[in-house]
Design a protein around this motif. Sequence first.
Motif, PDB file in Angstrom:
ATOM      1  N   LEU A 109       0.840  -1.208   0.000  1.00 10.26           N
ATOM      2  CA  LEU A 109       0.000   0.000   0.000  1.00 10.26           C
ATOM      3  C   LEU A 109       0.867   1.247   0.000  1.00 10.26           C
ATOM      4  N   ASN A 110       1.927   1.221   0.781  1.00 10.27           N
ATOM      5  CA  ASN A 110       2.834   2.363   0.874  1.00 10.27           C
ATOM      6  C   ASN A 110       3.544   2.619  -0.452  1.00 10.27           C
ATOM      7  N   TRP A 111       3.994   1.534  -1.104  1.00  8.26           N
ATOM      8  CA  TRP A 111       4.701   1.676  -2.380  1.00  8.26           C
ATOM      9  C   TRP A 111       3.815   2.313  -3.453  1.00  8.26           C
ATOM     10  N   GLU A 112       2.517   2.035  -3.369  1.00  7.14           N
ATOM     11  CA  GLU A 112       1.593   2.545  -4.393  1.00  7.14           C
ATOM     12  C   GLU A 112       0.961   3.878  -4.009  1.00  7.14           C
ATOM     13  N   GLY A 113       1.498   4.513  -2.958  1.00  5.36           N
ATOM     14  CA  GLY A 113       1.073   5.872  -2.617  1.00  5.36           C
ATOM     15  C   GLY A 113      -0.235   5.980  -1.873  1.00  5.36           C
ATOM     16  N   CYS A 114      -0.661   4.918  -1.206  1.00  4.37           N
ATOM     17  CA  CYS A 114      -1.898   4.998  -0.406  1.00  4.37           C
ATOM     18  C   CYS A 114      -1.649   5.959   0.770  1.00  4.37           C
ATOM     19  N   PRO A 115      -2.568   6.882   1.057  1.00  6.28           N
ATOM     20  CA  PRO A 115      -2.373   7.845   2.147  1.00  6.28           C
ATOM     21  C   PRO A 115      -2.108   7.161   3.484  1.00  6.28           C
ATOM     22  N   ARG A 116      -1.236   7.768   4.267  1.00  5.27           N
ATOM     23  CA  ARG A 116      -0.814   7.163   5.530  1.00  5.27           C
ATOM     24  C   ARG A 116      -1.991   6.933   6.480  1.00  5.27           C
ATOM     25  N   ASP A 117      -2.933   7.860   6.553  1.00  2.66           N
ATOM     26  CA  ASP A 117      -4.050   7.669   7.488  1.00  2.66           C
ATOM     27  C   ASP A 117      -4.947   6.512   7.047  1.00  2.66           C
ATOM     28  N   VAL A 118      -5.033   6.301   5.732  1.00  3.31           N
ATOM     29  CA  VAL A 118      -5.819   5.169   5.229  1.00  3.31           C
ATOM     30  C   VAL A 118      -5.118   3.853   5.584  1.00  3.31           C
ATOM     31  N   ILE A 119      -3.807   3.811   5.415  1.00  3.98           N
ATOM     32  CA  ILE A 119      -3.044   2.593   5.746  1.00  3.98           C
ATOM     33  C   ILE A 119      -3.196   2.265   7.230  1.00  3.98           C
ATOM     34  N   LYS A 120      -3.090   3.273   8.093  1.00  2.00           N
ATOM     35  CA  LYS A 120      -3.230   3.045   9.533  1.00  2.00           C
ATOM     36  C   LYS A 120      -4.582   2.445   9.868  1.00  2.00           C
ATOM     37  N   ALA A 121      -5.629   2.995   9.262  1.00  2.00           N
ATOM     38  CA  ALA A 121      -6.976   2.500   9.539  1.00  2.00           C
ATOM     39  C   ALA A 121      -7.164   1.083   8.993  1.00  2.00           C
ATOM     40  N   LEU A 122      -6.640   0.834   7.789  1.00  2.00           N
ATOM     41  CA  LEU A 122      -6.772  -0.488   7.193  1.00  2.00           C
ATOM     42  C   LEU A 122      -5.991  -1.546   7.983  1.00  2.00           C
ATOM     43  N   ARG A 123      -4.873  -1.139   8.559  1.00  2.00           N
ATOM     44  CA  ARG A 123      -4.078  -2.059   9.383  1.00  2.00           C
ATOM     45  C   ARG A 123      -4.748  -2.348  10.720  1.00  2.00           C
ATOM     46  N   GLY A 124      -5.626  -1.433  11.168  1.00  2.00           N
ATOM     47  CA  GLY A 124      -6.232  -1.598  12.486  1.00  2.00           C
ATOM     48  C   GLY A 124      -5.349  -1.103  13.591  1.00  2.00           C
ATOM     49  N   ASP A 125      -4.468  -0.129  13.285  1.00  2.00           N
ATOM     50  CA  ASP A 125      -3.610   0.440  14.319  1.00  2.00           C
ATOM     51  C   ASP A 125      -4.435   1.184  15.363  1.00  2.00           C
ATOM     52  N   ALA A 126      -3.850   1.332  16.553  1.00  2.16           N
ATOM     53  CA  ALA A 126      -4.572   1.986  17.658  1.00  2.16           C
ATOM     54  C   ALA A 126      -4.988   3.406  17.291  1.00  2.16           C
ATOM     55  N   ASP A 127      -4.145   4.099  16.491  1.00  2.00           N
ATOM     56  CA  ASP A 127      -4.468   5.482  16.134  1.00  2.00           C
ATOM     57  C   ASP A 127      -5.098   5.572  14.740  1.00  2.00           C
ATOM     58  N   GLY A 128      -5.571   4.425  14.222  1.00  2.00           N
ATOM     59  CA  GLY A 128      -6.245   4.418  12.924  1.00  2.00           C
ATOM     60  C   GLY A 128      -7.667   3.926  13.082  1.00  2.00           C
ATOM     61  N   ASP A 129      -8.643   4.737  12.767  1.00  2.00           N
ATOM     62  CA  ASP A 129     -10.051   4.404  13.003  1.00  2.00           C
ATOM     63  C   ASP A 129     -10.820   4.487  11.683  1.00  2.00           C
ATOM     64  N   MET A 130     -11.380   3.366  11.230  1.00  2.00           N
ATOM     65  CA  MET A 130     -12.113   3.339   9.965  1.00  2.00           C
ATOM     66  C   MET A 130     -13.366   4.214  10.012  1.00  2.00           C
ATOM     67  N   VAL A 131     -14.047   4.225  11.150  1.00  2.00           N
ATOM     68  CA  VAL A 131     -15.280   5.019  11.250  1.00  2.00           C
ATOM     69  C   VAL A 131     -14.958   6.503  11.058  1.00  2.00           C
TER      70      VAL A 131
END
Length: 378
Positions: free
Chosen positions: A331-353
């Motif tokens: 995702l990072n290599w293809e330029g996906c925004p960092r906040d989207v990657i965090k949310a998709l990963r399920g990181d503590a500071d990434g919220d899909m809602v």
Amino acid sequence: MSDSNEDAMVEMMSEMRDELKELREENQRLRHESEKEAKPPAPDNDEIVEAFFQAKNYAKASERPNRFAIKYFRTHTDDTPFLEITVEDALDFASNWSGENQRPKRATILNYLGTVKVLYDWMSMKEWGPDSNPVELAREQYKSENQSRIRRSGQHSGTVIQPEEYLELVRANMGARLKSVLVLAVKTGLRRKELVSLKIQDVDLEEKRIYNRSPKGVGDERLPKDSADQKLIDDECVAVLEDWFDKREVTLERLAERGHKGRRGDEAKADTDWLYPNDAGEKLTPMTMSRWWGKATDKAEYRMRGEDDELANQFEDMTPHDARRCFTSWLNWEGCPRDVIKALRGDADGDMVSLYTQHGEDQVRQEYEDAMPHLGIV
């Protein structure tokens, strides 16, 4: 019968047993010698090596490094006849080969051992060949010892491979269940524990969404669906999951017919709702998932050995968590925004809602599908 007669009888029986034992041992020795005599003598090492490369017919680019690997092995073992090499000899090469200029890296040593292992596999098919493969045993021991050392030292930073390389891992494991595990893991970044905690109702193929109701930090608890960590999947992932759903019921029915027992001794359950149950229909353990993964990477390593040894070595080192590393990197290599990657990963500071509220669901999905590579499985 008097005591003296009884003692004599016991002594005679003991002597007979000893004689029988000696006869059996002598018969085994003679049989072993007869088998050795029946086996024709092996050619010398030079003849074996040339016949091996002629039979394998490697491309020039592959033959050269393989010849060097065998040459180094012969040099270190003082060109001992191949059939006299022991596991200890091969381990000594792995541990002490100093290289032509400097000590090679661990991956290079494993590469060398892999080449010599293939040579022994080929020899074992000859009527004069060895009864076992000492290099294979040495390689497994060396790999196991070094992996444990690396884990203890904290030096292993994980393995990330290219999408086209991951495709080779999937191609080596085209059974519906394992194929879906490999694709789902790399398309969602789900952890090992999260994969085994999925149920059928957590998968929405129509909406192309996975509800991770047992994310990191909640233990064995299953969150309500509206509180679950949402994972997006693409059409390729949907296709392999549909294939698994088609095969899953039949697979479980067959297992139930075989009478597999659960961990508590219960009968197999063909109606289980776990997405990836064990053979008794129970929830799979993370350790069993690791064993499935190990079998998958072993198959891929064997398939690539001799064709692409560097990739074979990477498969050898891959863990289930490396699928998550690949997911993030791709995702990072293809330029996906960092906040989207965090949310998709399920990181503590990434919220899909929150992300959906900020960017809208359609935009988030577009970012994911634009960045997530199509492996080319379907």
